[in-house]
Design a protein around this motif. Structure first.
Motif, PDB file in Angstrom:
ATOM      1  N   HIS A 126       0.859  -0.977  -0.041  1.00  0.00           N
ATOM      2  CA  HIS A 126       0.171  -0.119   0.019  1.00  0.00           C
ATOM      3  C   HIS A 126       1.045   1.124  -0.028  1.00  0.00           C
ATOM      4  CE1 HIS A 126      -3.445   2.758   0.924  1.00  0.00           C
ATOM      5  NE2 HIS A 126      -2.588   3.292   1.915  1.00  0.00           N
ATOM      6  N   ASP A 133       2.796  -4.018 -10.708  1.00  0.00           N
ATOM      7  CA  ASP A 133       2.934  -3.366  -9.361  1.00  0.00           C
ATOM      8  C   ASP A 133       4.413  -2.545  -9.393  1.00  0.00           C
ATOM      9  OD1 ASP A 133       1.760  -3.011  -6.811  1.00  0.00           O
ATOM     10  OD2 ASP A 133       3.838  -3.602  -6.240  1.00  0.00           O
ATOM     11  N   ASP A 139       3.351   0.774 -11.000  1.00  0.00           N
ATOM     12  CA  ASP A 139       2.652   1.558 -10.174  1.00  0.00           C
ATOM     13  C   ASP A 139       3.601   2.142  -9.277  1.00  0.00           C
ATOM     14  OD1 ASP A 139       0.021   1.926  -8.796  1.00  0.00           O
ATOM     15  OD2 ASP A 139       1.095   1.234  -7.114  1.00  0.00           O
ATOM     16  N   HIS A 168       3.659   5.981  -9.079  1.00  0.00           N
ATOM     17  CA  HIS A 168       3.403   6.931  -7.857  1.00  0.00           C
ATOM     18  C   HIS A 168       4.613   7.603  -7.379  1.00  0.00           C
ATOM     19  CE1 HIS A 168       1.878   6.880  -3.684  1.00  0.00           C
ATOM     20  NE2 HIS A 168       3.235   7.049  -3.255  1.00  0.00           N
ATOM     21  N   LEU A 187      -5.683   6.783  -6.464  1.00  0.00           N
ATOM     22  CA  LEU A 187      -5.388   5.909  -4.963  1.00  0.00           C
ATOM     23  C   LEU A 187      -6.556   6.320  -3.978  1.00  0.00           C
ATOM     24  CD1 LEU A 187      -3.431   4.464  -3.591  1.00  0.00           C
ATOM     25  CD2 LEU A 187      -2.289   6.389  -2.895  1.00  0.00           C
ATOM     26  N   LYS A 196      -4.786   1.540  -6.029  1.00  0.00           N
ATOM     27  CA  LYS A 196      -3.335   1.641  -6.330  1.00  0.00           C
ATOM     28  C   LYS A 196      -3.448   3.224  -7.142  1.00  0.00           C
ATOM     29  CE  LYS A 196      -1.045  -2.187  -5.546  1.00  0.00           C
ATOM     30  NZ  LYS A 196       0.109  -2.221  -4.869  1.00  0.00           N
ATOM     31  N   SER A 197      -2.172   3.482  -7.514  1.00  0.00           N
ATOM     32  CA  SER A 197      -1.962   4.844  -8.001  1.00  0.00           C
ATOM     33  C   SER A 197      -1.966   4.929  -9.414  1.00  0.00           C
ATOM     34  CB  SER A 197      -0.439   5.111  -7.776  1.00  0.00           C
ATOM     35  OG  SER A 197      -0.540   5.446  -6.101  1.00  0.00           O
TER      36      SER A 197
END
Length: 280
Positions: free
Chosen positions: A10, A70, A73, A77, A90, A97-98
């Motif tokens: 997270h 991921d 991501d 992010h 988000l 997720k971003s």
């Protein structure tokens, strides 16, 4: 196919970065403001759009076979927060997720996970930056390694469909001109045009209630006005436009497993047509 893995990290946002009002809430508040933006709002949207586009550039540099969505991501992010932007997805309606990473048969809203990209994949990365009270929303397709010609053409033609629709934007025309242009172009090649996921008004609200169909919809008769800001984001498929929703509540995939592509820009309507706000 992507596989949802809730154990991926997270991500947090530094406290000094302003977050949208919907973070921590089940849904955003209804937008009650004008569809025609003020000069101040437009200036802020140019910044948000540019940062979102630059974030895509950063993600693009990380795309390769073996890299997980991921990890993409994480890259997106970290770029956004380094530029004092909040990743709009988000916490939007609980999205975890971003960015969205939609691979192969995923039409849209794929959640980044620990699936490594594979040689021959196509992937859409959809990212939105929230800066100074406004959102800039954009997505692009990327080719992973050696991609077959049918998929390559789908990607190229989806971008062309978006660009043709952007060129059709004029004050005084109805919104449905956008879908008419996209649908007529896509049908030349036998592509499906997804109906159920659309473009949208964007600005102070992530989605402000204005709907931009990508098919010729006679009910989409809102008149385009100078100062409006919205997205055009066609989703074209090699097969059916019918879709299934995963148990995660977000990931939409073609029912027949056929590949699909999407491109997206945030636009400002000008007296001469449309200015693309999501360019790096």
């Amino acid at each position: 196919m992507s596989v949802l893995t809730p154990d991926t990290p997270h991500r947090t946002v530094p406290d000094h970065i302003d977050e949208p009002e919907y973070v921590g809430q089940p849904a955003p508040l209804p937008y009650r403001g004008p569809m025609v933006r003020s000069d101040e709002t437009i200036a802020a949207m140019r910044v948000a759009g540019r940062i979102a586009a630059q974030a895509l550039d950063a993600v693009e540099a990380a795309i390769a076979p073996g890299v997980t969505t991921d990890e993409l991501d994480r890259v997106g992010h970290e770029f956004l927060v380094a530029h004092d932007a909040y990743p709009s997805t988000l916490g939007y309606r609980g999205y975890p997720k971003s960015l969205c990473s939609s691979v192969n048969e995923v039409i849209c809203h794929g959640i980044p996970d620990d699936r490594p990209l594979e040689d021959g994949d196509i992937v859409n990365i959809d990212i939105t930056a929230y800066v100074d009270g406004v959102h800039g929303d954009t997505s692009r397709m990327y080719l992973v390694g050696d991609v077959d010609e049918e998929s390559l053409l789908l990607v190229e033609r989806t971008r062309e469909a978006m660009m043709r629709a952007i060129r059709a934007v004029r004050p005084g025309r109805q919104i449905n001109v956008i879908g008419r242009v996209i649908e007529s172009y896509a049908r030349r090649f036998g592509y499906g045009v997804v109906r159920d996921f659309t473009g949208h008004g964007v600005g102070p609200a992530f989605h402000d209630g204005l709907v931009i169909p990508h098919v010729d919809d006679p009910d989409a008769d809102t008149v385009i006005e100078t100062g409006m800001t919205f997205t055009i984001e066609p989703m074209l498929t090699l097969g059916t436009i019918e879709w299934d929703l995963w148990d995660d509540g977000w990931t939409a995939t073609t029912q027949d497993g056929s590949r699909t592509a999407q491109y997206e820009h945030t636009l400002l309507v000008t007296t001469a047509g449309a200015e693309i706000l999501t360019l790096p």
